[in-house]
Design a protein around this motif. Sequence first.
Motif, mmCIF file in Angstrom:
data_model
loop_
_atom_site.group_PDB
_atom_site.id
_atom_site.type_symbol
_atom_site.label_atom_id
_atom_site.label_comp_id
_atom_site.label_asym_id
_atom_site.label_seq_id
_atom_site.Cartn_x
_atom_site.Cartn_y
_atom_site.Cartn_z
ATOM 1 N N ASP A 188 0.836 -1.203 0.000
ATOM 2 C CA ASP A 188 0.000 0.000 0.000
ATOM 3 C C ASP A 188 0.872 1.256 0.000
ATOM 4 O O ASP A 188 0.619 2.205 -0.747
ATOM 5 C CB ASP A 188 -0.895 0.012 1.247
ATOM 6 C CG ASP A 188 -2.358 -0.142 0.876
ATOM 7 O OD1 ASP A 188 -2.653 -0.131 -0.343
ATOM 8 O OD2 ASP A 188 -3.183 -0.272 1.792
ATOM 9 N N ALA A 189 1.889 1.247 0.847
ATOM 10 C CA ALA A 189 2.806 2.393 0.915
ATOM 11 C C ALA A 189 3.537 2.544 -0.419
ATOM 12 O O ALA A 189 3.762 3.661 -0.893
ATOM 13 C CB ALA A 189 3.799 2.207 2.056
ATOM 14 N N THR B 231 2.399 1.946 -3.324
ATOM 15 C CA THR B 231 1.548 2.561 -4.345
ATOM 16 C C THR B 231 1.557 4.084 -4.241
ATOM 17 O O THR B 231 1.163 4.756 -5.185
ATOM 18 C CB THR B 231 0.081 2.104 -4.233
ATOM 19 O OG1 THR B 231 -0.431 2.565 -2.985
ATOM 20 C CG2 THR B 231 -0.058 0.606 -4.319
ATOM 21 N N ARG B 232 1.968 4.624 -3.085
ATOM 22 C CA ARG B 232 1.952 6.089 -2.927
ATOM 23 C C ARG B 232 3.324 6.709 -3.147
ATOM 24 O O ARG B 232 3.497 7.910 -3.011
ATOM 25 C CB ARG B 232 1.414 6.438 -1.534
ATOM 26 C CG ARG B 232 -0.095 6.184 -1.416
ATOM 27 C CD ARG B 232 -0.658 6.685 -0.103
ATOM 28 N NE ARG B 232 -0.166 5.905 1.020
ATOM 29 C CZ ARG B 232 -0.773 4.817 1.506
ATOM 30 N NH1 ARG B 232 -1.905 4.418 0.974
ATOM 31 N NH2 ARG B 232 -0.269 4.153 2.525
ATOM 32 N N ARG B 233 4.307 5.866 -3.450
ATOM 33 C CA ARG B 233 5.664 6.400 -3.651
ATOM 34 C C ARG B 233 5.734 7.296 -4.880
ATOM 35 O O ARG B 233 5.167 6.962 -5.927
ATOM 36 C CB ARG B 233 6.633 5.248 -3.886
ATOM 37 C CG ARG B 233 6.925 4.521 -2.626
ATOM 38 C CD ARG B 233 8.419 4.306 -2.544
ATOM 39 N NE ARG B 233 8.644 3.430 -1.425
ATOM 40 C CZ ARG B 233 9.326 2.298 -1.506
ATOM 41 N NH1 ARG B 233 9.857 1.932 -2.652
ATOM 42 N NH2 ARG B 233 9.492 1.572 -0.446
ATOM 43 N N PRO B 234 6.454 8.403 -4.777
ATOM 44 C CA PRO B 234 6.583 9.309 -5.927
ATOM 45 C C PRO B 234 7.166 8.603 -7.163
ATOM 46 O O PRO B 234 6.767 8.916 -8.284
ATOM 47 C CB PRO B 234 7.551 10.392 -5.435
ATOM 48 C CG PRO B 234 7.744 10.172 -3.978
ATOM 49 C CD PRO B 234 7.158 8.866 -3.588
ATOM 50 N N TYR C 154 4.739 7.448 -9.774
ATOM 51 C CA TYR C 154 4.077 8.443 -10.625
ATOM 52 C C TYR C 154 5.116 9.251 -11.390
ATOM 53 O O TYR C 154 5.240 10.457 -11.209
ATOM 54 C CB TYR C 154 3.160 9.322 -9.769
ATOM 55 C CG TYR C 154 2.115 8.473 -9.080
ATOM 56 C CD1 TYR C 154 0.944 8.119 -9.732
ATOM 57 C CD2 TYR C 154 2.350 7.950 -7.801
ATOM 58 C CE1 TYR C 154 0.019 7.277 -9.131
ATOM 59 C CE2 TYR C 154 1.431 7.118 -7.194
ATOM 60 C CZ TYR C 154 0.274 6.787 -7.872
ATOM 61 O OH TYR C 154 -0.627 5.943 -7.281
ATOM 62 N N ARG D 177 -4.271 13.956 -6.482
ATOM 63 C CA ARG D 177 -4.677 12.590 -6.136
ATOM 64 C C ARG D 177 -6.159 12.486 -5.773
ATOM 65 O O ARG D 177 -6.813 11.497 -6.069
ATOM 66 C CB ARG D 177 -3.867 12.075 -4.948
ATOM 67 C CG ARG D 177 -2.454 11.730 -5.308
ATOM 68 C CD ARG D 177 -1.658 11.539 -4.026
ATOM 69 N NE ARG D 177 -0.297 11.181 -4.342
ATOM 70 C CZ ARG D 177 0.095 9.938 -4.590
ATOM 71 N NH1 ARG D 177 -0.770 8.952 -4.561
ATOM 72 N NH2 ARG D 177 1.346 9.688 -4.884
ATOM 73 N N ARG D 178 -6.648 13.553 -5.120
ATOM 74 C CA ARG D 178 -8.067 13.525 -4.727
ATOM 75 C C ARG D 178 -8.962 13.424 -5.948
ATOM 76 O O ARG D 178 -9.880 12.600 -5.996
ATOM 77 C CB ARG D 178 -8.422 14.816 -3.965
ATOM 78 C CG ARG D 178 -8.254 14.741 -2.485
ATOM 79 C CD ARG D 178 -8.937 15.962 -1.855
ATOM 80 N NE ARG D 178 -10.294 15.632 -1.406
ATOM 81 C CZ ARG D 178 -10.522 15.186 -0.170
ATOM 82 N NH1 ARG D 178 -9.547 15.030 0.689
ATOM 83 N NH2 ARG D 178 -11.753 14.911 0.205
ATOM 84 N N ALA E 226 -8.649 10.099 -7.641
ATOM 85 C CA ALA E 226 -9.363 9.069 -6.882
ATOM 86 C C ALA E 226 -10.861 9.191 -7.134
ATOM 87 O O ALA E 226 -11.554 8.186 -7.358
ATOM 88 C CB ALA E 226 -9.049 9.192 -5.399
ATOM 89 N N VAL F 227 -1.224 1.908 -13.437
ATOM 90 C CA VAL F 227 -0.379 2.058 -12.245
ATOM 91 C C VAL F 227 0.284 0.735 -11.803
ATOM 92 O O VAL F 227 1.423 0.737 -11.340
ATOM 93 C CB VAL F 227 -1.207 2.678 -11.092
ATOM 94 C CG1 VAL F 227 -0.374 2.795 -9.836
ATOM 95 C CG2 VAL F 227 -1.699 4.052 -11.503
ATOM 96 N N ILE G 39 3.997 -0.034 -10.151
ATOM 97 C CA ILE G 39 4.151 -0.502 -8.774
ATOM 98 C C ILE G 39 5.001 -1.779 -8.752
ATOM 99 O O ILE G 39 5.877 -1.944 -7.899
ATOM 100 C CB ILE G 39 2.766 -0.752 -8.127
ATOM 101 C CG1 ILE G 39 2.001 0.573 -8.037
ATOM 102 C CG2 ILE G 39 2.910 -1.383 -6.762
ATOM 103 C CD1 ILE G 39 0.558 0.411 -7.626
#
Length: 540
Positions: free
Chosen positions: A371-372, A374-377, A380, A404-405, A408, A425, A429
Amino acid sequence: MQTLFLDASRPEDIQTAGAILSSGGLVAIPTETVYGLAANALDPAAVEKIFAAKGRPHDNPLIVHICALEQWAPLVTQLPPAALRLAEAFWPGPLTVILPRSERVPAATSAGLPTVSVRFPAHPAAQAVIRAAGTPLAAPSANPSGRPSPTRFAHVRADLTGKVDALLDGGDCGVGVESTVLSLVGPVPRVLRPGGVTLEQLRAVLGDVELDPAVEAPLAPGTAPASPGMKYRHYAPRAPVTLVDASPADYAAYVNRQPGVRALCFTEDLPLLTVPAVSYGGRYRPEEQARGLFAALYRLDEAGEAPILAHLPAKRGVGLAVFNRILRTAGFSVKNPTGRLLVGLTGPSGAGKSTLAAAWARSGWQVVDCDALTRRPEVYDADCVARLMAAFGADIAPNGVLDRRLLAQRAFAAPEPKRLLESIVFPKILAALDRELERAFAAGADLVALDAPTLFESGLDARCARVVVVTAPEADRLARICARDGLSEAEARRRLAAQPPESFYRDRADAVLENGPGDDLAAQGLAFAAVLRRELEARR
Ligand code: AMP
Ligand code: MG
C-alpha cells in the motif's frame, strides 16, 4: 489370460462382473477415487490373485469395499460411535476407516494385520458390482505396484489387459486420488493417507484428528510404518521427478534454464514455459489437481523419459492428498531453486494483515508494505502521469502535479475506470516492488512478506511462493475499519462491499489465519513462519 471388456452402463455387464467376482475372479472396476482391482475380500485365494496381478508386496494390506452399512459390522470386532459418525458424514464416499478385524476377514486381505480397512464407495457402478457379487470386495488401485493409479479407463486397459478376468469401463474418476485412510485403532483418530475427504472435514466431525508424520515426510530409517503402504515408492512414472518449491514466476524461470527437462505444472504456468509441459490443474484448484494428477503422469510417461520438474502444490484441503502423492512420485526430492520464500499476505480490509506483518517483522522477516509502495513518488513518473492525464483528463495534473483527490474521485467511481487506473499504475508498482525486493535479497533476506490488499488483482501472487490470508468475522472487520480510518459504519460497509467476498481469498490461500475475538493471530503467524523456515532450510 483372456480379458473381458465390460461397460458399466449395461446392467447385464454389471451382473457378469458380479458373477466373475463371486466365483473367485478379478475385475477392474471404476470408483469415484481411482479404478480398483477387485476380488472377493472374504476368499483368500481370490485375494492372492490381486497381489500377483499387481506385483503388490504381501505386507501391504487391501481395502475392503462394501455397498451397505450392514456389511460393516461382521468385518470388525467393534463399531465405536466415532465410526458411525464418520459413516453418517462421509459414506458413501472417499473415506476408508481402519478398525480391529473380525474372524470373517482372511488374514491375507489385511496382510496379517489385526485390523481391517473398510470403505463404502459412492460410485454407482462400484456399488452395483459389490451388490451383484454378493460379497465385500477387496480393491486396491488397479495399477501395477509402484506406478501411478489409473483414473481413466484407457490407463486400466493399457496396464491390465491379459492379467485379469474383466475390465469394467465407467469413464473418468471424479475425485482422482485414492481415499483418505483414517485409523480409529489408536487413542486419537489418525490420518494415515490423505485423500478425497479432507483433514478439515474430519476435524469438523471428530474434533481432534492427527496426521501421521509419514504423510509429509519420508519414514526415518528403521521406523515401522503405521500403514504398510507408506514405506513403498509410489505413483511413479518412468522418468525421474523433482518437485520445485517456487512462485510461478521463479518456477518458470528455473525450469526454462534447465536443458532437456519437462514440466508438470499448473495451468497458469503453461504460457510462461518454453519446455514441453503438462498441466495437472489450476494453481488454486486442488480438486482439479487431484482429478488431473495421475492422468498427467500417464501422459508424461507416454511422451518420453526426460526428467520432470513438477510445481509444488499447496497443502490445504484436498491439496494435502495431491501433495502427498506428488511427493512420493518425486521420491521426496523437493528443491527451492531461489533459496528464499516470498510470501503474499492478503485478505479483506480490517482483517489484521498489518498486525501479522508486524509480528513477522519482529521475528526477523523483511516485510514490504505494498500500500505504501503505491503512494511512492517513483511510481508516478512523467510517463505514468501523462498516461493518467490521457485517461482521466488533463486537469488531474495541473502543472504536471498529480491531484490525487481528483484522480481518486474519477477512478474509484465505478469498476471500469478503476480497472483503467490499475492497468496504468500496477506495472509501475511492480517495477518499484522489484527494485525493493532486489535490495532486500541483496541484504540477505530469505523470508519476505508482501503485505498486499490487492495481491491477486495486481498479479503479484505470481511472484509469491506462498499466499497467507488473514480473515476475521465481518462485524470485527467493520468495527476495526471505522476505528482505524474514522469512517462511518455505512462508509465502512461500502468499502467492504467493493472488495471480493471472503471466499475469494480463502480459496487461494496456502494458510488461512483467523483473527476474530479469542484468536491469537501472532501465534498462528509465528507457527506458520516456523514451518516455512523448516521448508526453506530443507529444500535449499
Ligand atoms: P491402495 O488400495 O493401493 O490404494 O492402498 C491402500 C492403502 O491403505 C495402503 O497404503 C495400505 O497400506 C493402507 N491400508 C489398508 N489396510 C490397512 C490397515 N489395516 N492398516 C493400515 N493401513 C492399511
Ligand atoms: Mg495403490
